[in-house]
Structure formats: C-alpha cells, structure tokens
Design a protein around this motif. Sequence first.
Motif, PDB file in Angstrom:
ATOM      1  N   TYR A  79       0.851  -1.188   0.000  1.00 51.56           N
ATOM      2  CA  TYR A  79       0.000   0.000   0.000  1.00 51.56           C
ATOM      3  C   TYR A  79       0.886   1.236   0.000  1.00 51.56           C
ATOM      4  O   TYR A  79       2.105   1.155   0.209  1.00 51.56           O
ATOM      5  CB  TYR A  79      -0.938   0.007   1.213  1.00 51.56           C
ATOM      6  CG  TYR A  79      -0.224   0.144   2.541  1.00 51.56           C
ATOM      7  CD1 TYR A  79      -0.110   1.379   3.173  1.00 51.56           C
ATOM      8  CD2 TYR A  79       0.334  -0.972   3.178  1.00 51.56           C
ATOM      9  CE1 TYR A  79       0.544   1.513   4.394  1.00 51.56           C
ATOM     10  CE2 TYR A  79       0.988  -0.857   4.396  1.00 51.56           C
ATOM     11  CZ  TYR A  79       1.084   0.395   5.004  1.00 51.56           C
ATOM     12  OH  TYR A  79       1.737   0.518   6.202  1.00 51.56           O
ATOM     13  N   ASN A  80       0.282   2.382  -0.239  1.00 57.07           N
ATOM     14  CA  ASN A  80       0.990   3.662  -0.153  1.00 57.07           C
ATOM     15  C   ASN A  80       0.769   4.274   1.229  1.00 57.07           C
ATOM     16  O   ASN A  80      -0.365   4.320   1.711  1.00 57.07           O
ATOM     17  CB  ASN A  80       0.490   4.645  -1.207  1.00 57.07           C
ATOM     18  CG  ASN A  80       0.936   4.299  -2.606  1.00 57.07           C
ATOM     19  OD1 ASN A  80       0.142   3.800  -3.414  1.00 57.07           O
ATOM     20  ND2 ASN A  80       2.188   4.541  -2.925  1.00 57.07           N
ATOM     21  N   THR A  81       1.838   4.729   1.850  1.00 59.41           N
ATOM     22  CA  THR A  81       1.691   5.405   3.131  1.00 59.41           C
ATOM     23  C   THR A  81       0.931   6.706   2.926  1.00 59.41           C
ATOM     24  O   THR A  81       1.213   7.453   1.985  1.00 59.41           O
ATOM     25  CB  THR A  81       3.059   5.686   3.763  1.00 59.41           C
ATOM     26  OG1 THR A  81       3.849   6.465   2.854  1.00 59.41           O
ATOM     27  CG2 THR A  81       3.796   4.398   4.061  1.00 59.41           C
ATOM     28  N   PRO A  82      -0.047   7.017   3.784  1.00 65.40           N
ATOM     29  CA  PRO A  82      -0.856   8.231   3.580  1.00 65.40           C
ATOM     30  C   PRO A  82      -0.037   9.515   3.664  1.00 65.40           C
ATOM     31  O   PRO A  82      -0.392  10.504   3.042  1.00 65.40           O
ATOM     32  CB  PRO A  82      -1.894   8.155   4.715  1.00 65.40           C
ATOM     33  CG  PRO A  82      -1.929   6.713   5.127  1.00 65.40           C
ATOM     34  CD  PRO A  82      -0.548   6.196   4.905  1.00 65.40           C
ATOM     35  N   ARG A  83       1.055   9.513   4.421  1.00 63.04           N
ATOM     36  CA  ARG A  83       1.781  10.753   4.651  1.00 63.04           C
ATOM     37  C   ARG A  83       2.573  11.197   3.429  1.00 63.04           C
ATOM     38  O   ARG A  83       2.522  12.365   3.030  1.00 63.04           O
ATOM     39  CB  ARG A  83       2.719  10.604   5.851  1.00 63.04           C
ATOM     40  CG  ARG A  83       3.430  11.890   6.223  1.00 63.04           C
ATOM     41  CD  ARG A  83       4.359  11.686   7.396  1.00 63.04           C
ATOM     42  NE  ARG A  83       5.458  10.793   7.055  1.00 63.04           N
ATOM     43  CZ  ARG A  83       6.448  10.501   7.890  1.00 63.04           C
ATOM     44  NH1 ARG A  83       6.448  10.993   9.116  1.00 63.04           N
ATOM     45  NH2 ARG A  83       7.418   9.683   7.514  1.00 63.04           N
ATOM     46  N   ALA A 102       4.848   0.620   1.007  1.00 63.42           N
ATOM     47  CA  ALA A 102       4.906  -0.089   2.285  1.00 63.42           C
ATOM     48  C   ALA A 102       4.115  -1.386   2.175  1.00 63.42           C
ATOM     49  O   ALA A 102       3.343  -1.580   1.225  1.00 63.42           O
ATOM     50  CB  ALA A 102       4.353   0.777   3.407  1.00 63.42           C
ATOM     51  N   VAL A 103       4.314  -2.288   3.137  1.00 65.23           N
ATOM     52  CA  VAL A 103       3.607  -3.572   3.119  1.00 65.23           C
ATOM     53  C   VAL A 103       2.936  -3.804   4.462  1.00 65.23           C
ATOM     54  O   VAL A 103       3.329  -3.250   5.490  1.00 65.23           O
ATOM     55  CB  VAL A 103       4.557  -4.748   2.803  1.00 65.23           C
ATOM     56  CG1 VAL A 103       5.166  -4.587   1.427  1.00 65.23           C
ATOM     57  CG2 VAL A 103       5.628  -4.886   3.871  1.00 65.23           C
ATOM     58  N   ARG A 104       1.916  -4.644   4.443  1.00 67.33           N
ATOM     59  CA  ARG A 104       1.207  -5.009   5.661  1.00 67.33           C
ATOM     60  C   ARG A 104       2.094  -5.881   6.544  1.00 67.33           C
ATOM     61  O   ARG A 104       2.990  -6.578   6.060  1.00 67.33           O
ATOM     62  CB  ARG A 104      -0.072  -5.780   5.325  1.00 67.33           C
ATOM     63  CG  ARG A 104      -0.993  -5.081   4.336  1.00 67.33           C
ATOM     64  CD  ARG A 104      -1.599  -3.835   4.912  1.00 67.33           C
ATOM     65  NE  ARG A 104      -2.441  -3.139   3.941  1.00 67.33           N
ATOM     66  CZ  ARG A 104      -2.957  -1.935   4.143  1.00 67.33           C
ATOM     67  NH1 ARG A 104      -2.716  -1.285   5.271  1.00 67.33           N
ATOM     68  NH2 ARG A 104      -3.700  -1.371   3.215  1.00 67.33           N
ATOM     69  N   THR A 105       1.815  -5.838   7.834  1.00 69.30           N
ATOM     70  CA  THR A 105       2.527  -6.730   8.747  1.00 69.30           C
ATOM     71  C   THR A 105       1.919  -8.119   8.674  1.00 69.30           C
ATOM     72  O   THR A 105       0.813  -8.318   8.152  1.00 69.30           O
ATOM     73  CB  THR A 105       2.449  -6.202  10.185  1.00 69.30           C
ATOM     74  OG1 THR A 105       1.078  -6.204  10.611  1.00 69.30           O
ATOM     75  CG2 THR A 105       2.997  -4.777  10.264  1.00 69.30           C
ATOM     76  N   ALA A 106       2.626  -9.086   9.220  1.00 68.51           N
ATOM     77  CA  ALA A 106       2.169 -10.482   9.145  1.00 68.51           C
ATOM     78  C   ALA A 106       0.852 -10.699   9.874  1.00 68.51           C
ATOM     79  O   ALA A 106       0.113 -11.643   9.562  1.00 68.51           O
ATOM     80  CB  ALA A 106       3.246 -11.402   9.719  1.00 68.51           C
ATOM     81  N   ASP A 107       0.525  -9.847  10.831  1.00 68.10           N
ATOM     82  CA  ASP A 107      -0.703 -10.013  11.610  1.00 68.10           C
ATOM     83  C   ASP A 107      -1.910  -9.351  10.968  1.00 68.10           C
ATOM     84  O   ASP A 107      -3.027  -9.520  11.443  1.00 68.10           O
ATOM     85  CB  ASP A 107      -0.496  -9.439  13.021  1.00 68.10           C
ATOM     86  CG  ASP A 107       0.597 -10.162  13.784  1.00 68.10           C
ATOM     87  OD1 ASP A 107       0.794 -11.369  13.540  1.00 68.10           O
ATOM     88  OD2 ASP A 107       1.259  -9.521  14.628  1.00 68.10           O
ATOM     89  N   GLU A 108      -1.711  -8.581   9.907  1.00 60.23           N
ATOM     90  CA  GLU A 108      -2.835  -7.905   9.259  1.00 60.23           C
ATOM     91  C   GLU A 108      -3.519  -8.818   8.250  1.00 60.23           C
ATOM     92  O   GLU A 108      -2.940  -9.793   7.762  1.00 60.23           O
ATOM     93  CB  GLU A 108      -2.344  -6.631   8.571  1.00 60.23           C
ATOM     94  CG  GLU A 108      -1.853  -5.559   9.516  1.00 60.23           C
ATOM     95  CD  GLU A 108      -1.456  -4.288   8.790  1.00 60.23           C
ATOM     96  OE1 GLU A 108      -2.354  -3.471   8.475  1.00 60.23           O
ATOM     97  OE2 GLU A 108      -0.255  -4.114   8.529  1.00 60.23           O
TER      98      GLU A 108
END
Length: 332
Positions: free
Chosen positions: A78-82, A87-93
């Motif tokens: 995904y793209n960081t909003p700032r 960026a990528v999701r963490t393993a828990d998402e």
Amino acid sequence: MRKACVVLVSLWLALVPVVPARAADNGSWSVYPVAAQAAARPYFYLSADPGQTLTDKVAVQNRTGEPLTFRLYAADAYNTPRDGGFAVRTADETMRGVGAWARLARSRITVPGHRTVTVPFTLRVPTGAQPGDHPGAIVALDERIAPGGGKLALGIRRAVGARVYLRVSGPALPALAVSRLSVGHHRPLLFGTGTATVSYTLRNTGNVTLRPSAELTARGLFGRTLLERRAARVPAELLPGQSVRLTETWRGTPVLDRAAITVSARAQGASASAGASFYAVPWLPLVVLVVLVCVVVAVVIVWRMRSRSGERTATRRDRRFAVRRGLRDQGQ
C-alpha cells in the motif's frame, strides 16, 4: 512493541528506489528473486490469468558473519498516507491480494553467515480475482527485538522485502482523482507578500499502478498568471485503490488579489484536476484605513452639526432682536 515493528517494515520498503540496481538490502541481509544474476531481477514482475498458479523462488542472503533466523511471509502493499511511500502489511494484518495468494515452502529459515538460502513459493490467483495490478512483497523479518533509542526505549524489529508486481489479465483501467483541495493563506500583519499552503488528496481510482505527476497553477484577477510549477511531493508510484494526502507551499502570494488555484494530475492514460480560491487582502492596514476614514467622517459630521447649531442659534437671536426692535418702533 508491535507499532515500532510496523513502522520499520514500512519505512525500509518505502525507501528502496523504484528501479534499483540491486536487491532490497539493509546492510545485514538481502531479499531478491532468484535469477541467473541477483541484480538482474530485483523485483518479482509476474502476470497471470484468473485461476492460474505461478511458481517462483526467493533468495535471502545473510551478509553478516553470524547466523540469522527470519520469518518469511507474503504481504500486500500500500501507499503510506503521509508521503505515498511503498509499504507492506505486517504479518498479523488481513491480506486480500498477494499476501493471501502466495504460499512459501518455509515460513522460518536460518541463514548461516555469508550464505544464501533459496525458498520456493507458489502464487495461486483466484478465479474471481479482479483484473489489474496487485502489488505486494515477500518479506524476511528478523524476529529478534533490538532495543530502540529515545526516552520510550521501544523495541524494534527489522525486515527487508522484495517487491512483487503481479498483474492479473483483463481490462486495464487507469484513473486518477484529485479531491479535498484546501488552501490556507498566511498573511503578514502589515505589508508584504504572504504564504499559501495548498493541500489535496491524490487517489488512484483505477486498477493499475500509476506514476503520476501534478502541476500547481494560480490565476489572479483578469487571468494573470501568479504561479505555475510542477508539484514536488508526488509519489513515484501510486498503487490501485490507494490515496495520499499531499501539501505544497506557495511563498510570495500577492498582496491584494483573488487567486484561483488549480491542481492538475496526470499519468499515462489518466488525468484529473480540482480548484479552489482565496482572497489576498492586507487586513490590518485595511482595518487601520477604515478606522481613519471613520474618524475623519465623524469629525466632519460633528463639525457640520456644530456649524448648523451655531447658524440656528444666530438666526433665533436675530429674530428676537428684530421682534424687540419692532416693538420699540410701535411704542414710539
């Protein structure tokens, strides 16, 4: 602790250039697609039909002299909003794309010092997968918690990921949107130019990854060109369905004018724009001028009222004098 890990994973993957000359690397270990040469394929560029299964291999290279143990997983990007970084999701998402479709042969590996371990994986594209781009990454996460700096002393985990650019066959629909355009105008107390802060949201409303550019223009009264420049903070890549909030600073705004601002975004096969306006008015000098005018008007009004009052008094005095003189004349 988990928040610190998420930040580090996102930052590292965002800082890797769009087209690097080598694999993703943090100085201690590298992650890259297996190829005849490590630098020949720094990313996974894959294409598939809905329902198709792909196979590939990822290499994890330990550049230190000690063995390192990693957790391997596939993640959605995904793209960081700032700032729009990759960026990528963490393993828990929860994963819905590459992170849900890819399965690695091993979820944990130990890589000896100065050695490389290769891990196969399969990527099964669902039959109902939407056409277009589905970006992600194969991530090697060091699960050791290192002490962080600062007063909070948060623990941190480091991760490196090789990007996956998967395109599912079907209609490619590039589309952009510019929305929530706002202008904050900061004026000096006295005279001089001001500064405007232009904020807007840039969103990829299509199904393919875009490399957008944006232009900021401002027109004054009678169509005068006040500003015309390329926006500097546009992300290099805007992933499908992602949006980013961007800000541009315009220094040297006019002292007295009406500025109409337009943000125009373009990418291959897509364009969008939005507009807003503001009035540049030196309020403090204007208020002082209005107060001075009011004071002058009040003085003139008081002077006129006093003049008229004096004239009326003189008239009444003259009339009384005339009446008395008439009465004396009659008595004689």
